[in-house]
Scaffold this motif. Sequence first.
Motif, mmCIF file in Angstrom:
data_model
loop_
_atom_site.group_PDB
_atom_site.id
_atom_site.type_symbol
_atom_site.label_atom_id
_atom_site.label_comp_id
_atom_site.label_asym_id
_atom_site.label_seq_id
_atom_site.Cartn_x
_atom_site.Cartn_y
_atom_site.Cartn_z
ATOM 1 N N LEU A 62 10.140 -5.521 1.697
ATOM 2 C CA LEU A 62 9.266 -6.696 1.389
ATOM 3 C C LEU A 62 8.178 -6.174 1.809
ATOM 4 O O LEU A 62 6.969 -6.875 1.429
ATOM 5 N N TYR A 63 7.709 -5.405 2.509
ATOM 6 C CA TYR A 63 6.292 -5.070 3.137
ATOM 7 C C TYR A 63 6.132 -3.518 2.593
ATOM 8 O O TYR A 63 5.765 -2.697 3.615
ATOM 9 N N GLY A 64 6.228 -3.336 1.300
ATOM 10 C CA GLY A 64 6.211 -1.766 0.950
ATOM 11 C C GLY A 64 4.652 -1.463 0.291
ATOM 12 O O GLY A 64 4.524 -0.167 0.164
ATOM 13 N N ASP A 65 3.647 -2.434 0.461
ATOM 14 C CA ASP A 65 2.421 -1.965 -0.078
ATOM 15 C C ASP A 65 1.412 -1.697 1.379
ATOM 16 O O ASP A 65 1.675 -2.430 2.354
ATOM 17 N N PHE A 66 0.557 -1.059 1.122
ATOM 18 C CA PHE A 66 -0.464 -1.080 2.299
ATOM 19 C C PHE A 66 -1.849 -1.459 2.092
ATOM 20 O O PHE A 66 -2.385 -1.402 0.804
ATOM 21 N N GLU A 67 -2.433 -1.683 3.217
ATOM 22 C CA GLU A 67 -3.930 -2.322 3.006
ATOM 23 C C GLU A 67 -4.543 -1.653 4.208
ATOM 24 O O GLU A 67 -4.257 -1.899 5.252
ATOM 25 N N ASN A 68 -5.658 -1.226 3.991
ATOM 26 C CA ASN A 68 -6.398 -0.382 4.869
ATOM 27 C C ASN A 68 -5.655 0.393 5.816
ATOM 28 O O ASN A 68 -5.707 0.818 7.062
ATOM 29 N N GLY A 69 -4.609 1.118 5.243
ATOM 30 C CA GLY A 69 -3.782 2.070 5.907
ATOM 31 C C GLY A 69 -2.916 1.454 6.808
ATOM 32 O O GLY A 69 -1.893 2.231 7.592
ATOM 33 N N LEU A 70 -2.429 0.299 6.671
ATOM 34 C CA LEU A 70 -1.255 -0.445 7.292
ATOM 35 C C LEU A 70 -0.234 -1.176 6.395
ATOM 36 O O LEU A 70 -0.838 -1.893 5.450
ATOM 37 N N PRO A 71 0.819 -1.260 6.927
ATOM 38 C CA PRO A 71 1.658 -2.050 5.820
ATOM 39 C C PRO A 71 1.307 -3.590 5.825
ATOM 40 O O PRO A 71 1.077 -4.196 6.960
ATOM 41 N N ALA A 72 1.018 -4.084 4.539
ATOM 42 C CA ALA A 72 0.463 -5.518 4.404
ATOM 43 C C ALA A 72 1.114 -6.250 3.662
ATOM 44 O O ALA A 72 1.097 -7.602 3.619
ATOM 45 N N GLY A 73 1.758 -5.880 2.829
ATOM 46 C CA GLY A 73 2.481 -6.908 1.864
ATOM 47 C C GLY A 73 3.407 -6.244 0.625
ATOM 48 O O GLY A 73 3.682 -4.986 1.098
ATOM 49 N N GLY A 74 3.888 -6.767 -0.187
ATOM 50 C CA GLY A 74 4.648 -6.186 -1.364
ATOM 51 C C GLY A 74 5.396 -7.495 -2.027
ATOM 52 O O GLY A 74 4.939 -8.544 -2.334
ATOM 53 N N ARG A 75 6.677 -7.051 -1.941
ATOM 54 C CA ARG A 75 7.815 -8.117 -2.331
ATOM 55 C C ARG A 75 7.473 -9.455 -1.723
ATOM 56 O O ARG A 75 7.835 -10.532 -2.011
ATOM 57 N N ILE A 76 7.182 -9.454 -0.562
ATOM 58 C CA ILE A 76 7.112 -10.656 0.405
ATOM 59 C C ILE A 76 6.366 -11.733 -0.192
ATOM 60 O O ILE A 76 6.537 -12.819 -0.068
ATOM 61 N N LEU A 77 5.241 -11.222 -1.175
ATOM 62 C CA LEU A 77 4.141 -12.209 -1.891
ATOM 63 C C LEU A 77 5.067 -13.122 -2.696
ATOM 64 O O LEU A 77 4.987 -14.253 -2.844
ATOM 65 N N TYR A 78 6.208 -12.519 -3.374
ATOM 66 C CA TYR A 78 6.736 -13.151 -4.399
ATOM 67 C C TYR A 78 7.917 -14.173 -3.632
ATOM 68 O O TYR A 78 8.093 -15.213 -4.119
ATOM 69 N N VAL A 79 8.299 -13.422 -2.518
ATOM 70 C CA VAL A 79 9.249 -14.391 -1.668
ATOM 71 C C VAL A 79 8.687 -15.685 -1.224
ATOM 72 O O VAL A 79 9.218 -16.853 -1.334
ATOM 73 N N ASN A 80 7.561 -15.454 -0.715
ATOM 74 C CA ASN A 80 6.736 -16.462 0.115
ATOM 75 C C ASN A 80 6.335 -17.308 -1.137
ATOM 76 O O ASN A 80 6.498 -18.817 -1.089
#
Length: 797
Positions: free
Chosen positions: A273-291
């Motif tokens: 769910l959190y496979g994307d990174f922002e500023n070098g830290l796990p920040a989001g991903g599929r969780i965006l669509y789940v929410n």
Amino acid sequence: MFQHYIMVAFRNLVRSRSFSLINISGLAFGLACSLLIFLWARDEQSVDRFHTNNKLLYRVYLRQVYDGQAHADYHTPAPLPAELKKMIPEIEYATGFVKFFRLSLQDDIYESFSVDDKVYKLKGSRAEEDFFSMFSYKLLYGTPQTALSRPESLCMSRKMAELFFGSVEAAVGKTVRFDGRTDVTVTAVFENLPPQASDQFDYLMNWDAWVAENPFKQSWGHFGTLSFIQLRPDADPVKVEEKIKDFLKTYLKGMSDNLRLELGLQPFGDQYLYGDFENGLPAGGRILYVNLFMGVGIFILLIACINFMNLATARSVKRAKEVGVRKVVGSSRLHLIYQFIGEAMLLTLMAVLLSLALAALSLPAFNDLTAKQMAIPLREPLFYLFMLGLVLLTGFIAGSYPALFLSSLQPVKVLKGHFRFSFSAAAFRKGLVVFQFVLSMLLLISTLVVTRQTNYLQYKNLGYDRENVLYIPIEGNLITKYALFREEASKIPGIKMVDRSSQFPHAMSFRVDAVQWPGRDPNKVINFAVSSVGYDFVKLMNLDIVNGRDVDRYNRTDSVGFLVNEEAVRQMGVKDPIGMEISVFGKQGRIVGVLKDYHTNTLHQAIDPVVLDVKEFLNFGTVLVRTEKGKLKEALAGLEKVYKQMNPGHAFNFTFMDEQYGKLYKSEQVASKLSYVFTLLAIVISCLGLLGLSMFAAEQWKKEIGIRKILGATLRHIMARFSGDFVRLVLLSIVIAVPPAWLAMNQWLQNFAYRIDLAWWIFVLAGIIALVVSLLTVSTQAVKAALENPVKNLRSE
């Protein structure tokens, strides 16, 4: 008393069949939609969380910090897991896992296995000895400690065992030919992986044997594998992460002072769910669509509840005298509240039962849409508790206002016939209608934007032609016989051109700071997308050359020539790159041409600086075949024949470039389809409520309409008078919905480096759709009321 309440509730249901049908069906549709969405969200949230030691499992990620910016991904050095286990006492188990090594970092591994005349290409990987001790994949044969302990070890799934040997038992200890060149032994058989596993594989092989075959993988400077660890139960993950943060400093020497490499830990269950990174830290991903869709589910449920509240409140005029009589004979307000909420619960219960049937009927189609294998969890006690809670909560929300409103009526006024809605009651009902259509408008605008962006991703000009191109992996005899295969394949009718590439052109995820040129700033880090290609790559992909020329196989110096794109020239900071000598992985050569920028990855990312070098003889990569339009069938038949002649130990396998490109946007495609379906249903549910209210209004205004007709009002005037209030409410909802919809969609589009503009006409179109649908819904009752005989409606006067 309870029996009396039930009897009265059923009597009212039968007496007001139309309203009851609209109420129950609207609530059932809303509940069914919400149930499907919650099942999908539950399935998404269960991915990778089924392991027994889930709370102790972590995935290692690599953070690169340079020029004040931080970037991160999951690719780590192959020696890292074993070294972490050795040096960090809090780590109980560690394993490497290789998911991609033949092509780009978005390519799953499919390799050939054979037993006698059976040849299959299956998906699998390499892992270290601790793998089965860490993860809860059920072993049907073998032990976690010995499954991957030997260089020749092969762990296969039940599916693979049955393909080759017919059963799990028959596979034990047998020999299988791998890649047409090596014999491996079945040391373990595991149960087919559950759909909740994000990394699906049919086999695993020994890690050390794979590393030994690929010496460059032993280097700490090669980042291309995944690392997983399991902490000891008493370990603090925060302290462990701090310990391993600078772990690579000891093993990597000679790095730029401007580059800092750090390791981080992410809970294994979060990686999906959190496979994307922002500023070098796990920040989001599929969780965006789940929410997002959890919100849609709540919206739809709210819309259905608002329908119920509006219709129940509107019908209260019919039950006002009943309330007055009950109060006169001694009924308390609390008893009345119990009665009306109880009736709401009964309606909700009927709607829930109907919604379960609707959800069960639509679940197969919903599974196809989302590519999942969901089922209604009828065997789970928690599901029944959830449904009971849903009945109680929905019934309470839907019945609360009508119960409070009706129980507050004064019996004297009601029984004298002076009952009418107060301004506040009418305003509240209108406010609910506006709120309902605001939610529908938000969903409608979001759907239009998501659909347009998804279409934009699918059909945008990428700078190359991806139609009629297919990929064939270079493996087995094709490694040494590629030139002959290209020659023979080029003669096949229907084939236009054949070439090769070390990476998929549409997904060049392997980037490296390994390009040197005169005057380069040694402290500046630039990650280039580097690929080795054949001489015909530019022509096959239909790339544009903006400076210089293409490489030529008949020009000897071009064997060490390079092609770069415009972005590479910008990053290098040179004015005229043609003829400039550069070095890539130690290979010296000159730039012969500059390509117009083209996309080598998803449109979530900006265009990378690209360097292409000519290297037709590599032991990995993909064959690119461009077929002539309309001649695919004969081209594939010819390719298969040539392939089997040259590579008999491997199954003929190919993929289409446009299909592979489409897979990059799987999440967006699913989101677009789900948005379309649920928005349509939300509008239908809203219109059901509007239909019920217009039916009530027609009944309330029938005498007024009769008088107007006698005084000469035309059908058009009556329809305008009847529909005016509803139209104004819909228009107000459109005005309210546009600003938050613009903000939300603008924020969502920021996830894409290349995106559509939020054009004004999207909002206008959404408004027109909502207005037209609501007008069509209301006008049916307006026409019916206007065409009734006025004498019949005025008879009692």
